[in-house]
Design a protein around this motif. Structure first.
Motif, PDB file in Angstrom:
ATOM      1  N   VAL A  95       0.834  -1.204   0.000  1.00  0.00           N
ATOM      2  CA  VAL A  95       0.000   0.000   0.000  1.00  0.00           C
ATOM      3  C   VAL A  95       0.870   1.256   0.000  1.00  0.00           C
ATOM      4  N   ILE A  96       1.877   1.285   0.867  1.00  0.00           N
ATOM      5  CA  ILE A  96       2.736   2.472   0.964  1.00  0.00           C
ATOM      6  C   ILE A  96       3.550   2.645  -0.316  1.00  0.00           C
ATOM      7  N   SER A  97       4.015   1.540  -0.887  1.00  0.00           N
ATOM      8  CA  SER A  97       4.743   1.624  -2.157  1.00  0.00           C
ATOM      9  C   SER A  97       3.851   2.183  -3.254  1.00  0.00           C
ATOM     10  N   SER A  98       2.585   1.774  -3.253  1.00  0.00           N
ATOM     11  CA  SER A  98       1.636   2.289  -4.240  1.00  0.00           C
ATOM     12  C   SER A  98       1.392   3.781  -4.037  1.00  0.00           C
ATOM     13  N   MET A  99       1.302   4.206  -2.770  1.00  0.00           N
ATOM     14  CA  MET A  99       1.146   5.633  -2.478  1.00  0.00           C
ATOM     15  C   MET A  99       2.328   6.427  -3.026  1.00  0.00           C
ATOM     16  N   ALA A 100       3.532   5.904  -2.816  1.00  0.00           N
ATOM     17  CA  ALA A 100       4.731   6.597  -3.296  1.00  0.00           C
ATOM     18  C   ALA A 100       4.762   6.645  -4.818  1.00  0.00           C
ATOM     19  N   GLU A 101       4.374   5.549  -5.457  1.00  0.00           N
ATOM     20  CA  GLU A 101       4.368   5.515  -6.924  1.00  0.00           C
ATOM     21  C   GLU A 101       3.338   6.487  -7.489  1.00  0.00           C
ATOM     22  N   ASN A 102       2.173   6.543  -6.864  1.00  0.00           N
ATOM     23  CA  ASN A 102       1.141   7.481  -7.323  1.00  0.00           C
ATOM     24  C   ASN A 102       1.602   8.926  -7.163  1.00  0.00           C
ATOM     25  N   ALA A 103       2.326   9.195  -6.070  1.00  0.00           N
ATOM     26  CA  ALA A 103       2.843  10.550  -5.857  1.00  0.00           C
ATOM     27  C   ALA A 103       3.867  10.912  -6.930  1.00  0.00           C
ATOM     28  N   ARG A 104       4.703   9.954  -7.312  1.00  0.00           N
ATOM     29  CA  ARG A 104       5.686  10.219  -8.376  1.00  0.00           C
ATOM     30  C   ARG A 104       4.989  10.450  -9.708  1.00  0.00           C
ATOM     31  N   ASP A 105       3.952   9.659  -9.982  1.00  0.00           N
ATOM     32  CA  ASP A 105       3.200   9.846 -11.227  1.00  0.00           C
ATOM     33  C   ASP A 105       2.555  11.230 -11.270  1.00  0.00           C
ATOM     34  N   ALA A 106       2.050  11.671 -10.120  1.00  0.00           N
ATOM     35  CA  ALA A 106       1.410  12.991 -10.063  1.00  0.00           C
ATOM     36  C   ALA A 106       2.413  14.111 -10.301  1.00  0.00           C
ATOM     37  N   ASN A 107       3.689  13.846  -9.976  1.00  0.00           N
ATOM     38  CA  ASN A 107       4.742  14.849 -10.182  1.00  0.00           C
ATOM     39  C   ASN A 107       5.469  14.663 -11.507  1.00  0.00           C
ATOM     40  N   GLY A 108       4.891  13.856 -12.383  1.00  0.00           N
ATOM     41  CA  GLY A 108       5.532  13.634 -13.671  1.00  0.00           C
ATOM     42  C   GLY A 108       6.817  12.841 -13.564  1.00  0.00           C
ATOM     43  N   ASN A 109       6.874  11.915 -12.578  1.00  0.00           N
ATOM     44  CA  ASN A 109       8.058  11.075 -12.348  1.00  0.00           C
ATOM     45  C   ASN A 109       9.312  11.900 -12.064  1.00  0.00           C
ATOM     46  N   ALA A 110       9.112  13.058 -11.461  1.00  0.00           N
ATOM     47  CA  ALA A 110      10.260  13.886 -11.084  1.00  0.00           C
ATOM     48  C   ALA A 110      11.043  13.208  -9.963  1.00  0.00           C
ATOM     49  N   LEU A 111      12.358  13.375  -9.987  1.00  0.00           N
ATOM     50  CA  LEU A 111      13.220  12.757  -8.975  1.00  0.00           C
ATOM     51  C   LEU A 111      13.236  13.637  -7.727  1.00  0.00           C
ATOM     52  N   VAL A 112      12.156  13.535  -6.964  1.00  0.00           N
ATOM     53  CA  VAL A 112      12.016  14.324  -5.740  1.00  0.00           C
ATOM     54  C   VAL A 112      11.632  13.393  -4.600  1.00  0.00           C
ATOM     55  N   HIS A 113      11.795  13.882  -3.381  1.00  0.00           N
ATOM     56  CA  HIS A 113      11.431  13.094  -2.212  1.00  0.00           C
ATOM     57  C   HIS A 113       9.920  12.855  -2.180  1.00  0.00           C
ATOM     58  N   PRO A 114       9.488  11.751  -1.589  1.00  0.00           N
ATOM     59  CA  PRO A 114       8.045  11.491  -1.493  1.00  0.00           C
ATOM     60  C   PRO A 114       7.372  12.510  -0.584  1.00  0.00           C
ATOM     61  N   PRO A 115       6.060  12.683  -0.713  1.00  0.00           N
ATOM     62  CA  PRO A 115       5.352  13.641   0.143  1.00  0.00           C
ATOM     63  C   PRO A 115       5.364  13.210   1.607  1.00  0.00           C
ATOM     64  N   THR A 116       5.011  14.138   2.468  1.00  0.00           N
ATOM     65  CA  THR A 116       5.087  13.912   3.910  1.00  0.00           C
ATOM     66  C   THR A 116       4.248  12.726   4.356  1.00  0.00           C
ATOM     67  N   GLU A 117       3.051  12.576   3.779  1.00  0.00           N
ATOM     68  CA  GLU A 117       2.180  11.483   4.223  1.00  0.00           C
ATOM     69  C   GLU A 117       2.769  10.115   3.893  1.00  0.00           C
ATOM     70  N   VAL A 118       3.511  10.032   2.802  1.00  0.00           N
ATOM     71  CA  VAL A 118       4.160   8.763   2.460  1.00  0.00           C
ATOM     72  C   VAL A 118       5.295   8.475   3.436  1.00  0.00           C
ATOM     73  N   LYS A 119       6.099   9.498   3.732  1.00  0.00           N
ATOM     74  CA  LYS A 119       7.180   9.318   4.702  1.00  0.00           C
ATOM     75  C   LYS A 119       6.623   8.926   6.068  1.00  0.00           C
ATOM     76  N   ALA A 120       5.553   9.613   6.486  1.00  0.00           N
ATOM     77  CA  ALA A 120       4.960   9.318   7.794  1.00  0.00           C
ATOM     78  C   ALA A 120       4.435   7.886   7.848  1.00  0.00           C
ATOM     79  N   SER A 121       3.814   7.437   6.766  1.00  0.00           N
ATOM     80  CA  SER A 121       3.311   6.063   6.716  1.00  0.00           C
ATOM     81  C   SER A 121       4.450   5.062   6.802  1.00  0.00           C
ATOM     82  N   CYS A 122       5.542   5.379   6.131  1.00  0.00           N
ATOM     83  CA  CYS A 122       6.712   4.504   6.148  1.00  0.00           C
ATOM     84  C   CYS A 122       7.299   4.410   7.554  1.00  0.00           C
TER      85      CYS A 122
END
Length: 220
Positions: A95-122
């Motif tokens: 689930v958390i991996s999917s959240m991170a992947e969706n966040a990257r897709d939303a950012n156009g696969n930019a090489l940036v850190h995951p959003p706060t909610e993904v980090k917090a879940s991790c």
């Protein structure tokens, strides 16, 4: 058997926890462009930070194991519950991996850190996994001593067999999880899912163990 299943459940995450954060959560690569490598290293450092929560919770929970045993009625039930916690946490890695992947897709696969909610879940996942690990490092040894105290084999042999039930699963996981990850393009998730299934089976098996004698007076 329960000990073996327990270690098959938790050991894949023990092997690949920081690698999972670096690749699946941060989207980096150990071998890639400089940007991907830097992102992977940031993820590994974040995973190491998550291990701090893991160890802190494990140490805190270990202080209250006797209380949990009394609340649940016996040691076997506590061990069973903790196996199911491992199984749920292994499922949550997907689930958390999917959240991170969706966040990257939303950012156009930019090489940036995951959003706060993904980090917090991790980090929350690391913390929760400290609960069953506190049990894994104590309850099996206590049960082996209790079950063997009136037998003819003695506690030494029982604890020796218990150690084999820990080491052999670790060897099996080490030999299988690497090729399994390679089969799925380097993803750690198949090994985690396999571990979650083993932990769930271990939870069922632990629940069916006969109650340990004198559990209400046992000091962990």
């Amino acid at each position: 058997m329960v000990t073996a299943l327990n270690w098959i459940g938790i050991f894949p995450f023990t092997l690949y926890d920081t690698d999972w954060v670096g690749k699946e959560i941060y989207g980096g690569q150990a071998m890639g462009t400089p940007e991907q490598i830097n992102l992977y290293h940031d993820g590994v450092r974040a995973g190491a930070f998550g291990l701090m929560f893991y160890v802190a919770v494990m140490g805190f929970i270990s202080l209250f194991l006797e209380l949990f045993i009394r609340l649940l009625g016996n040691v076997s039930r506590l061990w069973s519950v903790c196996n199911f916690i491992v199984a749920i946490c292994m499922g949550m890695t997907v689930v958390i991996s999917s959240m991170a992947e969706n966040a990257r897709d939303a950012n156009g696969n930019a090489l940036v850190h995951p959003p706060t909610e993904v980090k917090a879940s991790c980090f929350a996942l690391f913390a929760v996994l400290g609960i069953p690990q506190a049990v894994t490092y104590s309850i099996p040894f206590a049960l082996a001593s209790i079950y063997s105290k009136d037998g003819t084999t003695g506690q030494g042999l029982a604890l020796g067999l218990l150690n084999l039930a820990i080491v052999i699963p670790q060897i099996i996981v080490t030999l299988i999880s690497g090729p399994l990850d390679a089969l799925f393009d380097g993803s750690n998730l198949p090994a985690f899912i396999w571990g979650g299934i083993a932990a769930a089976i271990g939870g069922i098996a632990a629940f069916k163990l006969p109650p340990a004698e004198s559990h209400s007076n046992m000091q962990i």
